[in-house]
Design an enzyme around this catalytic site. Structure first.
Site, PDB file in Angstrom:
ATOM      1  N   GLY A   1      47.493 -58.379  35.903  1.00 51.43           N
ATOM      2  CA  GLY A   1      46.188 -57.959  36.856  1.00 51.43           C
ATOM      3  C   GLY A   1      46.488 -57.696  38.266  1.00 51.43           C
TER       4      GLY A   1
ATOM      5  N   PRO B   1      52.861 -57.479  33.980  1.00 53.66           N
ATOM      6  CG  PRO B   1      54.591 -57.010  35.453  1.00 53.66           C
ATOM      7  CD  PRO B   1      53.992 -57.857  34.327  1.00 53.66           C
ATOM      8  N   GLY B   2      51.108 -54.576  34.162  1.00 55.85           N
ATOM      9  CA  GLY B   2      50.975 -53.461  33.358  1.00 55.85           C
ATOM     10  C   GLY B   2      50.634 -52.231  34.465  1.00 55.85           C
TER      11      GLY B   2
ATOM     12  CB  CYS C   1      26.277 -33.227  28.808  1.00 53.87           C
ATOM     13  SG  CYS C   1      24.606 -32.714  28.735  1.00 53.87           S
TER      14      CYS C   1
ATOM     15  CE1 TYR D   1      44.514 -51.288  30.805  1.00 58.69           C
ATOM     16  CE2 TYR D   1      44.855 -51.272  32.964  1.00 58.69           C
ATOM     17  CZ  TYR D   1      45.049 -51.932  31.722  1.00 58.69           C
ATOM     18  OH  TYR D   1      45.728 -53.245  31.682  1.00 58.69           O
TER      19      TYR D   1
END
Length: 471
Positions: free
Chosen positions: A277, A320-321, A394, A424
């Site tokens: 995080g 960690p990512g 839309c 992400y």
């Protein structure tokens, strides 16, 4: 921003000229280094380059939208975590972005790989990651996913419910294996982040509560099952976190639990995980800490607590990512239309529509994530104008960059680059409005390599069976 309107946050916004933290730039072409990957710069003509290639050439060869990953930057960030946390295990959070190539890079850089589904596990294994260097997360692992993990010999399975503990023990007994297990706990620490991505408070789906006693009960259940090898406690307090205070409070509570079960079980659990995080810079407002700063703070609190509780420091790990892959990648778009919209009080806002949108980055629409942007295909001598970069979908909330100062002469055909798009974005991409997902390319030393090819409408139609009867 707010989330009070059922149709999306944009309908709840108040009209404002822009956030107070956003400052009018002296030079609209300037790049803020913290936002961009290592090799990004502007050439003599003002064109954005990465890995020795111009954005214009990348767009011509790969089309737009396209995610452009700076491979040199990925390796630099991965290795910086391994070096800063020497003696700890660093798991790359595959949910942020995972391909077979990325899995192989992570392994080569000394990382373990964390997976949260059978699909991610399959990708990691196919990328050459040995099972014992993989961890499996997930709050609702199916029997098939657990079976795959057991057969692959994953290094640890993080259990998340009593149902799963029973299921895992039964499946392990059937296969004659004894998997290494960690128990995910909730510490009651709510990270300083958006409530949708803060995961350690009590009223959410992940983990066992320490405060209620469920965490200790889950640890007892794992310890009592002869088919499970309980190795430790796992915690994760949220995402996009910029300060270590939350980690410190969580670590104290986890270490206390660790000491309590050590006395009860007459053994100290050998491992502990503090999760991930760690935040990155999406805008000039963000001030992320370096891996060295994070490591120093986390080591200090764990060692202090171990001393105070008279226990050994367990084998520690983190996950960690975003902090590794997020800053490595920019999303490259082509401008289609530019529109001036008159606001209340006579103010105007420039809407810049690009050829992507919420299907390739849902985060701004999902929980109000902020991003930055720059003109990538040329330098501009025009002044800066407050703009909003929006997609082609839309949906009124189809916003990529809510507020940014862009050149006043931006026009159709220009390229716009959005930094911080590695985590992400592609991982959460969709086919909303039947839009194919973009490709992901890696660039290094002037060479392009495709990691994920661009989808086509034929790919989407291949899933459309018309009115096929179910056998």
């Amino acid at each position: 921003m707010t989330h009070m309107h059922v149709a999306g946050s944009i309908h709840a916004d108040t009209i404002a000229p822009g956030p107070q933290w956003l400052r009018l730039p002296e030079d609209v072409n300037a790049l803020l280094p913290v936002l961009w990957s290592t090799t990004v710069e502007r050439d003599d003509e003002g064109i954005l380059t990465v890995g020795g290639l111009r954005a214009t050439e990348i767009a011509e060869r790969c089309g737009t939208p396209v995610y452009v990953l700076d491979e040199v930057d990925f390796h630099r960030r991965a290795r910086s975590f391994v070096e800063a946390f020497a003696g700890w295990d660093v798991y790359y959070a595959g949910k942020s972005f995972l391909t077979t190539a990325v899995a192989g890079w992570a392994l080569a850089d000394g990382l373990f790989v964390d997976c949260s589904t059978g699909g991610e596990l399959t990708v990691a294994l196919r990328g050459g990651v040995p099972g014992d260097r993989i961890g499996l997360h997930g709050n609702n692992k199916s029997e098939a996913e657990i079976g795959m993990a057991l057969e692959a010999g994953v290094g640890r399975i993080i259990v998340d419910s009593f149902d799963e503990i029973e299921r895992l023990g039964r499946l392990a007994a059937e296969r004659g294996v004894r998997p290494r297990v960690m128990v995910r706990v909730t510490t009651g620490v709510e990270a300083h982040t958006h409530e949708y991505i803060a995961t350690a408070h009590e009223d959410q789906k992940f983990g066992f509560s320490i405060a209620s006693g469920q965490a200790k009960e889950a640890l007892r259940a794992c310890e009592a099952d002869p088919h499970l090898e309980l190795i430790g406690i796992h915690s994760h307090i949220g995402s996009q976190i910029f300060e270590t205070h939350g980690f410190e409070v969580a670590a104290r509570r986890i270490m206390t639990l660790h000491a309590e079960v050590a006395r009860e079980f007459d053994r100290e659990l050998p491992e502990m995980d503090l999760g991930g995080g760690f935040g990155i810079a999406y805008t000039s407002l963000d001030r992320p800490e370096s891996p060295e700063q994070l490591a120093g703070a986390l080591r200090a609190i764990v060692e202090e607590q171990a001393h105070d509780l008279a226990v050994q420091v367990p084998r520690m790990s983190i996950e960690p990512g975003r902090a590794i892959v997020g800053p490595t990648t920019m999303a490259l778009y082509r401008v289609g239309t530019v529109k001036q919209v008159v606001l209340d009080g006579g103010a105007t806002r420039t809407y810049i529509s690009v050829d992507g949108g919420m299907s390739d980055n849902i985060r701004p629409a999902l929980y109000g994530a902020e991003y930055s942007a720059t003109l990538a295909s040329r330098a501009s001598t025009a002044g800066a104008r407050l703009s909003r970069i929006v997609g082609k979908h839309c949906e009124g909330g189809d916003i990529l960059v809510r507020d940014e100062f862009m050149p006043a002469d931006i026009a159709p055909g220009d390229l716009v680059a959005v930094p911080g798009s590695g985590a992400y974005s592609r991982a959460m991409a969709s086919n909303y409005n039947m839009v194919p997902r973009p490709s992901v390319v890696a660039v290094r030393d002037g060479a392009l390599h495709t990691l994920v090819r661009r989808e086509t409408i034929e790919d989407l139609l291949a899933l459309d069976l018309g009115y096929d009867p179910v056998p």
